[in-house]
Write a protein that holds these residues in place. Structure first.
Motif, PDB file in Angstrom:
ATOM      1  N   ILE A 167       0.825  -1.209   0.000  1.00 31.45           N
ATOM      2  CA  ILE A 167       0.000   0.000   0.000  1.00 31.45           C
ATOM      3  C   ILE A 167       0.862   1.263   0.000  1.00 31.45           C
ATOM      4  CG2 ILE A 167      -1.816   1.239   1.234  1.00 31.45           C
ATOM      5  CD1 ILE A 167      -2.591  -1.450  -0.093  1.00 31.45           C
ATOM      6  N   ARG A 168       2.032   1.190   0.580  1.00 26.78           N
ATOM      7  CA  ARG A 168       2.961   2.322   0.578  1.00 26.78           C
ATOM      8  C   ARG A 168       3.508   2.464  -0.843  1.00 26.78           C
ATOM      9  NH1 ARG A 168       7.164   6.013  -0.123  1.00 26.78           N
ATOM     10  NH2 ARG A 168       8.246   6.506   1.829  1.00 26.78           N
ATOM     11  N   LYS A 169       3.099   3.534  -1.539  1.00 21.58           N
ATOM     12  CA  LYS A 169       3.488   3.699  -2.933  1.00 21.58           C
ATOM     13  C   LYS A 169       4.928   4.205  -3.054  1.00 21.58           C
ATOM     14  CE  LYS A 169      -1.217   4.808  -4.478  1.00 21.58           C
ATOM     15  NZ  LYS A 169      -2.062   5.789  -5.198  1.00 21.58           N
ATOM     16  N   PRO A 170       5.625   3.795  -4.117  1.00 17.79           N
ATOM     17  CA  PRO A 170       6.985   4.306  -4.344  1.00 17.79           C
ATOM     18  C   PRO A 170       6.977   5.809  -4.618  1.00 17.79           C
ATOM     19  CG  PRO A 170       6.509   2.385  -5.722  1.00 17.79           C
ATOM     20  CD  PRO A 170       5.213   2.816  -5.129  1.00 17.79           C
ATOM     21  N   ASP A 171       8.067   6.463  -4.253  1.00 19.13           N
ATOM     22  CA  ASP A 171       8.237   7.885  -4.557  1.00 19.13           C
ATOM     23  C   ASP A 171       8.840   8.088  -5.938  1.00 19.13           C
ATOM     24  OD1 ASP A 171       7.570   9.042  -1.793  1.00 19.13           O
ATOM     25  OD2 ASP A 171       9.114   7.563  -1.327  1.00 19.13           O
ATOM     26  N   VAL A 172       9.657   7.122  -6.361  1.00 18.28           N
ATOM     27  CA  VAL A 172      10.306   7.165  -7.676  1.00 18.28           C
ATOM     28  C   VAL A 172      10.171   5.781  -8.303  1.00 18.28           C
ATOM     29  CG1 VAL A 172      12.464   7.546  -8.943  1.00 18.28           C
ATOM     30  CG2 VAL A 172      11.978   8.876  -6.864  1.00 18.28           C
ATOM     31  N   ILE A 173       9.781   5.735  -9.574  1.00 16.56           N
ATOM     32  CA  ILE A 173       9.662   4.455 -10.275  1.00 16.56           C
ATOM     33  C   ILE A 173      10.474   4.516 -11.563  1.00 16.56           C
ATOM     34  CG2 ILE A 173       8.124   2.793 -11.381  1.00 16.56           C
ATOM     35  CD1 ILE A 173       5.871   3.800  -9.595  1.00 16.56           C
ATOM     36  N   TYR A 174      11.440   3.613 -11.684  1.00 18.56           N
ATOM     37  CA  TYR A 174      12.217   3.461 -12.910  1.00 18.56           C
ATOM     38  C   TYR A 174      11.574   2.375 -13.769  1.00 18.56           C
ATOM     39  CZ  TYR A 174      16.344   6.185 -11.457  1.00 18.56           C
ATOM     40  OH  TYR A 174      17.210   7.189 -11.099  1.00 18.56           O
TER      41      TYR A 174
END
Length: 224
Positions: free
Chosen positions: A206-213
């Motif tokens: 549930i904790r979404k990423p802050d940066v996604i590559y």
């Protein structure tokens, strides 16, 4: 279709988020492995004093080989940044993890971290989740959780290894891979799964990423 060149390139680019004296969560899997190898060289060149927190024995061994100082999650009160991979990422930027069985430790680090960076190849991105959800379960709760997953509209299968033996996590638990078909509301589903007695962790983070590559073919990547 190979994303190896892009995974290597983005793992090097992600080093720009690393600062001296950081406590860094080290995820598991292919992308995380590439990052840890890049990090090992980077901290030696920069002479950085960092500490790594591994999520699995696999990544711990790779980090040790690379000379990265390590601590366990219970030895720190915060993590500056986590670098990890993903099994699937939906359009809401929720993540499914646990294909390698390290979902409990990975989710602990996700929630301890000030910043989360996720790295995955293009094939892992979907509008809605379609893959099975790994659920870490106490062995004595297997039948109960299987029954409750069915009530939630899913079908649970015990994860097995060679010769039909059950897969056990590093925490001594089993994994039920739960097929719910297309998942349009992952947050609510994850909450319902975690309410079942005997469930240790859900693979829907549930904790979404802050940066996604996002790794592409031809050695290219982008950030979303």
């Amino acid at each position: 279709m190979s994303y190896d060149g892009a995974i290597e390139a983005l793992s090097t680019d992600a080093l720009k988020f690393v600062k001296d004296d950081f406590v860094i969560g080290l995820g598991s899997g292919r992308a995380a492995t590439a990052f840890v190898k890049s990090l090992s060289s980077f901290i030696k060149i920069k002479n950085y004093n960092i500490k790594g927190v591994p999520t699995s024995l696999q990544i711990k061994l790779i980090a040790e080989k690379g000379g990265i100082p390590l601590v366990e999650a219970e030895q720190v009160d915060h993590i500056d940044i986590v670098f990890d991979g993903a099994d699937q990422i939906d359009s809401q930027k929720f993540v499914i993890k646990g294909g390698g069985g390290a979902l409990l430790r990975e989710n602990i680090l996700f929630n301890l971290a000030k910043k989360v960076v996720v790295m995955a190849d293009k094939s892992k991105f979907v509008k809605n989740f379609t893959r099975s959800v790994p659920v870490e379960v106490h062995p004595q709760a297997r039948n109960l959780v299987t029954y409750e997953i069915k009530k939630l509209g899913g079908k649970a299968e015990l994860r097995l290894i060679d010769r039909g033996y059950p897969f056990f996590t590093e925490n001594g638990n089993i994994i039920l891979d739960c097929n719910f078909g297309v998942i349009k509301n992952p947050k609510i589903l994850s909450q319902k799964i975690k309410q079942v007695a005997g469930v240790i962790e859900s693979g829907i983070f549930i904790r979404k990423p802050d940066v996604i590559y996002r790794a592409k073919t031809g050695g290219k990547f982008d950030i979303i």
